[in-house]
Design a protein around this motif. Structure first.
Motif, PDB file in Angstrom:
ATOM      1  N   VAL A 130      58.006  -5.743  51.947  1.00  0.00           N
ATOM      2  CA  VAL A 130      57.931  -4.635  52.898  1.00  0.00           C
ATOM      3  C   VAL A 130      59.339  -4.151  53.194  1.00  0.00           C
ATOM      4  O   VAL A 130      60.243  -4.965  53.428  1.00  0.00           O
ATOM      5  CB  VAL A 130      57.239  -5.059  54.204  1.00  0.00           C
ATOM      6  CG1 VAL A 130      57.225  -3.898  55.194  1.00  0.00           C
ATOM      7  CG2 VAL A 130      55.820  -5.529  53.918  1.00  0.00           C
ATOM      8  N   CYS A 131      59.507  -2.862  53.193  1.00  0.00           N
ATOM      9  CA  CYS A 131      60.787  -2.244  53.537  1.00  0.00           C
ATOM     10  C   CYS A 131      60.580  -1.477  54.842  1.00  0.00           C
ATOM     11  O   CYS A 131      59.901  -0.440  54.846  1.00  0.00           O
ATOM     12  CB  CYS A 131      61.243  -1.315  52.433  1.00  0.00           C
ATOM     13  SG  CYS A 131      62.753  -0.405  52.813  1.00  0.00           S
ATOM     14  N   ALA A 132      61.152  -2.003  55.912  1.00  0.00           N
ATOM     15  CA  ALA A 132      61.056  -1.339  57.210  1.00  0.00           C
ATOM     16  C   ALA A 132      62.158  -0.295  57.314  1.00  0.00           C
ATOM     17  O   ALA A 132      63.332  -0.612  57.156  1.00  0.00           O
ATOM     18  CB  ALA A 132      61.185  -2.366  58.326  1.00  0.00           C
ATOM     19  N   ALA A 133      61.745   0.934  57.587  1.00  0.00           N
ATOM     20  CA  ALA A 133      62.687   2.045  57.612  1.00  0.00           C
ATOM     21  C   ALA A 133      62.866   2.558  59.028  1.00  0.00           C
ATOM     22  O   ALA A 133      61.911   2.652  59.797  1.00  0.00           O
ATOM     23  CB  ALA A 133      62.186   3.179  56.722  1.00  0.00           C
ATOM     24  N   SER A 134      64.098   2.905  59.339  1.00  0.00           N
ATOM     25  CA  SER A 134      64.372   3.558  60.622  1.00  0.00           C
ATOM     26  C   SER A 134      65.456   4.612  60.428  1.00  0.00           C
ATOM     27  O   SER A 134      66.371   4.434  59.627  1.00  0.00           O
ATOM     28  CB  SER A 134      64.810   2.544  61.679  1.00  0.00           C
ATOM     29  OG  SER A 134      65.995   1.882  61.302  1.00  0.00           O
ATOM     30  N   TRP A 155      61.588   1.089  44.856  1.00  0.00           N
ATOM     31  CA  TRP A 155      61.962  -0.313  44.769  1.00  0.00           C
ATOM     32  C   TRP A 155      62.705  -0.541  43.455  1.00  0.00           C
ATOM     33  O   TRP A 155      62.267  -0.069  42.406  1.00  0.00           O
ATOM     34  CB  TRP A 155      60.730  -1.225  44.811  1.00  0.00           C
ATOM     35  CG  TRP A 155      60.141  -1.383  46.168  1.00  0.00           C
ATOM     36  CD1 TRP A 155      59.086  -0.700  46.701  1.00  0.00           C
ATOM     37  CD2 TRP A 155      60.561  -2.309  47.173  1.00  0.00           C
ATOM     38  NE1 TRP A 155      58.842  -1.129  47.969  1.00  0.00           N
ATOM     39  CE2 TRP A 155      59.734  -2.122  48.295  1.00  0.00           C
ATOM     40  CE3 TRP A 155      61.564  -3.272  47.238  1.00  0.00           C
ATOM     41  CZ2 TRP A 155      59.870  -2.865  49.469  1.00  0.00           C
ATOM     42  CZ3 TRP A 155      61.699  -4.007  48.400  1.00  0.00           C
ATOM     43  CH2 TRP A 155      60.857  -3.810  49.492  1.00  0.00           C
ATOM     44  N   PHE A 156      63.793  -1.270  43.563  1.00  0.00           N
ATOM     45  CA  PHE A 156      64.620  -1.579  42.412  1.00  0.00           C
ATOM     46  C   PHE A 156      64.881  -3.082  42.388  1.00  0.00           C
ATOM     47  O   PHE A 156      64.728  -3.759  43.409  1.00  0.00           O
ATOM     48  CB  PHE A 156      65.944  -0.823  42.492  1.00  0.00           C
ATOM     49  CG  PHE A 156      65.768   0.667  42.448  1.00  0.00           C
ATOM     50  CD1 PHE A 156      65.354   1.369  43.570  1.00  0.00           C
ATOM     51  CD2 PHE A 156      65.986   1.355  41.271  1.00  0.00           C
ATOM     52  CE1 PHE A 156      65.157   2.741  43.526  1.00  0.00           C
ATOM     53  CE2 PHE A 156      65.803   2.732  41.217  1.00  0.00           C
ATOM     54  CZ  PHE A 156      65.388   3.417  42.339  1.00  0.00           C
ATOM     55  N   ARG A 157      65.284  -3.591  41.252  1.00  0.00           N
ATOM     56  CA  ARG A 157      65.624  -5.010  41.183  1.00  0.00           C
ATOM     57  C   ARG A 157      66.849  -5.189  40.297  1.00  0.00           C
ATOM     58  O   ARG A 157      67.130  -4.377  39.406  1.00  0.00           O
ATOM     59  CB  ARG A 157      64.468  -5.849  40.652  1.00  0.00           C
ATOM     60  CG  ARG A 157      64.088  -5.592  39.207  1.00  0.00           C
ATOM     61  CD  ARG A 157      62.822  -6.350  38.851  1.00  0.00           C
ATOM     62  NE  ARG A 157      62.416  -6.101  37.474  1.00  0.00           N
ATOM     63  CZ  ARG A 157      61.205  -6.377  37.005  1.00  0.00           C
ATOM     64  NH1 ARG A 157      60.269  -6.904  37.814  1.00  0.00           N
ATOM     65  NH2 ARG A 157      60.910  -6.136  35.740  1.00  0.00           N
ATOM     66  N   ASN A 216      57.262   3.044  56.179  1.00  0.00           N
ATOM     67  CA  ASN A 216      57.663   1.783  55.577  1.00  0.00           C
ATOM     68  C   ASN A 216      57.112   1.748  54.163  1.00  0.00           C
ATOM     69  O   ASN A 216      56.043   2.303  53.876  1.00  0.00           O
ATOM     70  CB  ASN A 216      57.117   0.604  56.369  1.00  0.00           C
ATOM     71  CG  ASN A 216      57.653   0.556  57.778  1.00  0.00           C
ATOM     72  OD1 ASN A 216      58.802   0.880  58.022  1.00  0.00           O
ATOM     73  ND2 ASN A 216      56.803   0.168  58.720  1.00  0.00           N
ATOM     74  N   THR A 217      57.825   1.088  53.289  1.00  0.00           N
ATOM     75  CA  THR A 217      57.441   1.039  51.895  1.00  0.00           C
ATOM     76  C   THR A 217      56.996  -0.379  51.541  1.00  0.00           C
ATOM     77  O   THR A 217      57.711  -1.336  51.819  1.00  0.00           O
ATOM     78  CB  THR A 217      58.620   1.430  50.989  1.00  0.00           C
ATOM     79  OG1 THR A 217      59.248   2.596  51.501  1.00  0.00           O
ATOM     80  CG2 THR A 217      58.145   1.702  49.577  1.00  0.00           C
ATOM     81  N   VAL A 218      55.838  -0.467  50.920  1.00  0.00           N
ATOM     82  CA  VAL A 218      55.279  -1.773  50.568  1.00  0.00           C
ATOM     83  C   VAL A 218      55.196  -1.884  49.049  1.00  0.00           C
ATOM     84  O   VAL A 218      54.799  -0.927  48.371  1.00  0.00           O
ATOM     85  CB  VAL A 218      53.882  -1.953  51.180  1.00  0.00           C
ATOM     86  CG1 VAL A 218      53.289  -3.292  50.754  1.00  0.00           C
ATOM     87  CG2 VAL A 218      53.951  -1.857  52.697  1.00  0.00           C
ATOM     88  N   LEU A 219      55.576  -3.033  48.536  1.00  0.00           N
ATOM     89  CA  LEU A 219      55.418  -3.310  47.106  1.00  0.00           C
ATOM     90  C   LEU A 219      54.567  -4.569  46.960  1.00  0.00           C
ATOM     91  O   LEU A 219      55.024  -5.661  47.279  1.00  0.00           O
ATOM     92  CB  LEU A 219      56.768  -3.493  46.425  1.00  0.00           C
ATOM     93  CG  LEU A 219      56.699  -3.672  44.903  1.00  0.00           C
ATOM     94  CD1 LEU A 219      56.242  -2.365  44.239  1.00  0.00           C
ATOM     95  CD2 LEU A 219      58.054  -4.104  44.337  1.00  0.00           C
ATOM     96  N   GLN A 220      53.350  -4.388  46.508  1.00  0.00           N
ATOM     97  CA  GLN A 220      52.460  -5.518  46.237  1.00  0.00           C
ATOM     98  C   GLN A 220      52.679  -5.944  44.798  1.00  0.00           C
ATOM     99  O   GLN A 220      52.497  -5.137  43.887  1.00  0.00           O
ATOM    100  CB  GLN A 220      51.012  -5.134  46.462  1.00  0.00           C
ATOM    101  CG  GLN A 220      50.017  -6.240  46.163  1.00  0.00           C
ATOM    102  CD  GLN A 220      50.149  -7.413  47.115  1.00  0.00           C
ATOM    103  OE1 GLN A 220      50.292  -7.223  48.327  1.00  0.00           O
ATOM    104  NE2 GLN A 220      50.094  -8.631  46.568  1.00  0.00           N
ATOM    105  N   CYS A 241      65.042  -1.882  48.369  1.00  0.00           N
ATOM    106  CA  CYS A 241      64.322  -0.630  48.598  1.00  0.00           C
ATOM    107  C   CYS A 241      65.344   0.490  48.816  1.00  0.00           C
ATOM    108  O   CYS A 241      66.499   0.235  49.193  1.00  0.00           O
ATOM    109  CB  CYS A 241      63.363  -0.737  49.780  1.00  0.00           C
ATOM    110  SG  CYS A 241      64.132  -0.882  51.384  1.00  0.00           S
ATOM    111  N   ALA A 242      64.903   1.680  48.554  1.00  0.00           N
ATOM    112  CA  ALA A 242      65.780   2.838  48.636  1.00  0.00           C
ATOM    113  C   ALA A 242      64.993   4.047  49.112  1.00  0.00           C
ATOM    114  O   ALA A 242      63.771   4.117  48.943  1.00  0.00           O
ATOM    115  CB  ALA A 242      66.410   3.121  47.270  1.00  0.00           C
ATOM    116  N   ALA A 243      65.737   4.983  49.683  1.00  0.00           N
ATOM    117  CA  ALA A 243      65.138   6.249  50.121  1.00  0.00           C
ATOM    118  C   ALA A 243      66.096   7.374  49.773  1.00  0.00           C
ATOM    119  O   ALA A 243      67.317   7.183  49.758  1.00  0.00           O
ATOM    120  CB  ALA A 243      64.883   6.218  51.625  1.00  0.00           C
TER     121      ALA A 243
END
Length: 122
Positions: free
Chosen positions: A21-25, A36-38, A76-80, A94-96
């Motif tokens: 999970v990527c919490a964004a503010s 999402w990157f790795r 928020n961005t989720v990667l399952q 994570c990125a925006a």
């Protein structure tokens, strides 16, 4: 100040699952894409999955059918991640950003999180 904070990383055995999970503010409304990157040691950062706010999603060939990216109402961005493989190991970021045409290219994004470690053992 823009903040992207990843959570959910950890260690799993091959075949297991993780949910990042990527919490964004304070992400500007001018952005239109989340990704999402790795990155693993000795390798360049690579795009894993991306989602435009109008529902278009993109995946690296190596994760198609196993990973799913989604956005919630709070942006928020989720990667399952399912059926994980040892080659999926690495630091996940994570990125925006406002992305014109290449949502899996790191250079397209303006805002980045600090990353979370994913380790998959065989």
């Amino acid at each position: 100040q823009v903040q992207l904070v990843e959570s959910g990383g950890g260690s799993v055995q091959a075949g297991g699952s993780l949910r990042l999970v990527c919490a964004a503010s304070a992400v500007p409304d001018s952005t239109n894409c989340r990704g999402w990157f790795r990155q693993s040691p000795g390798k360049e950062r690579e795009g894993v999955a991306a989602a435009y706010e109008r529902d278009s999603t993109y995946y690296a060939d190596s994760v198609k059918g196993r990973f799913t990216i989604s956005l919630d109402d709070a942006k928020n961005t989720v990667l399952q991640m399912n059926n994980l493989k040892p080659e999926d190991s690495g630091i996940y970021y994570c990125a925006a950003g406002w992305v014109a045409a290449a949502p899996l290219l790191p250079g397209e994004y303006q805002y980045w999180g600090q990353g979370t470690q994913v380790t998959v053992s065989s």
